[in-house]
Design an enzyme around this catalytic site. Structure first.
Site, short mmCIF file in Angstrom:
data_model
loop_
_atom_site.label_atom_id
_atom_site.label_comp_id
_atom_site.label_asym_id
_atom_site.label_seq_id
_atom_site.Cartn_x
_atom_site.Cartn_y
_atom_site.Cartn_z
N ASP A 137 -1.19 12.01 -4.15
CA ASP A 137 0.10 11.91 -4.84
C ASP A 137 0.83 10.60 -4.54
O ASP A 137 1.05 10.24 -3.39
CB ASP A 137 0.96 13.09 -4.39
N SER A 189 3.64 10.95 -9.87
CA SER A 189 3.32 12.38 -9.91
C SER A 189 3.72 12.97 -11.27
O SER A 189 3.22 12.54 -12.30
CB SER A 189 4.02 13.08 -8.75
#
Length: 284
Positions: free
Chosen positions: A160, A39
């Site tokens: 993610d 991320s």
């Protein structure tokens, strides 16, 4: 250094702490040959490989309202919380230019963690030929469930990377990197808690199409806390070098520029303080 790895946690705007630490390393011309990030950690990773100090900081601490990626206007227009087109198209190509040539020609190995929506498993993707595919992978790694849309890379839907592997230390070890520097964005002792309300939202949003993704979302806190248990254990044993904030972290989507500046500087100062200790750890 051939066995050295740099492992970067995510955390959205908390990643500005990591950018401070990496900016200090770049000022010292100190580059660890393997980096894996999740991320916001993936965003930090690519800017580290492209050797661009301050770029992640500039992308995070936004003073011009026209350049902000969290706006009511965007949410009403796209139905998503974050303006990902702004972050991964206009930022690198216009507003905060990304040095694609340096990144794509680098000898460093850079992997970005994504979560496969179909299998629910973490994947560790890299790209050193196509600028577009590299940025798509980074976008996928940062695509928070519920807040952003699913991202397709090579026809596969991803979200993610933090869903399946928030701190990819196990992967780094499995790929032969025995001397790992881990940069976390939470204080020592932090543990994640599950939310039944959030789990129900995940079920509504993804249950029919991606049941495996829902399963891993519901187990995220357990897996994250288990990883932290091992990191704490290995840190005590001298097997990993960990840099984590000692002050209160900023919020995930913090907009107060002074708080962000302070958190960035804290990361920079801590890395400066621990730099010699880190080098000793890597070269012993």
């Amino acid at each position: 250094m051939k066995r050295a790895g740099l492992v970067l946690e995510g955390g959205a705007n908390r990643g500005v702490f990591t950018s401070g630490a990496l900016d200090y390393l770049m000022e010292q011309d100190f580059y660890i040959p393997y980096v894996v990030g999740t991320s916001a950690g993936a965003c930090n990773a690519v800017d580290y490989v492209s050797r661009q100090p301050l770029r992640t900081k500039n992308c995070t601490i936004i003073t011009d309202k026209k350049k902000r990626y969290v706006t009511i206007k965007n949410t009403l227009k796209t139905g998503t919380l974050l303006d990902m087109d702004l972050i991964f198209e206009k930022y690198p190509n216009e507003i905060f230019p990304f040095d694609f040539d340096t990144f794509l020609n680098s000898d460093m190995q850079c992997e970005m963690v994504v979560t496969n929506c179909i299998t629910g498993k973490a994947e560790y993707l890299s790209e050193h030929s196509s600028a577009k595919r590299m940025m798509d992978i980074c976008r996928a790694s940062c695509s928070m469930p519920l807040a952003t849309k699913t991202v397709f890379v090579d026809g596969i839907p991803y979200v993610d990377g933090g869903v399946a592997d928030s701190i990819p230390i196990i992967h780094s070890l499995k790929t032969g990197h025995q001397r790992n520097v881990i940069i976390l964005t939470r204080n020592k002792g932090y543990r994640k808690h599950s939310s039944g309300k959030q789990d129900r939202l995940f079920e509504l949003a993804y249950g029919k199409k991606y049941p495996k993704l829902v399963e891993v979302l519901e187990q995220r806190a357990k897996v994250y806390n288990k990883t932290l248990y091992y990191i704490d254990k290995w840190e005590k044993e001298g097997k990993v070098f960990v840099l984590r904030p000692k002050i209160e972290p900023v919020a995930r989507l913090e907009r107060d520029t002074q708080k962000l500046e302070n958190f960035y500087q804290h990361g920079y100062d801590l890395m400066e303080e621990k730099f010699e200790e880190m080098k000793w750890f890597l070269n012993r």
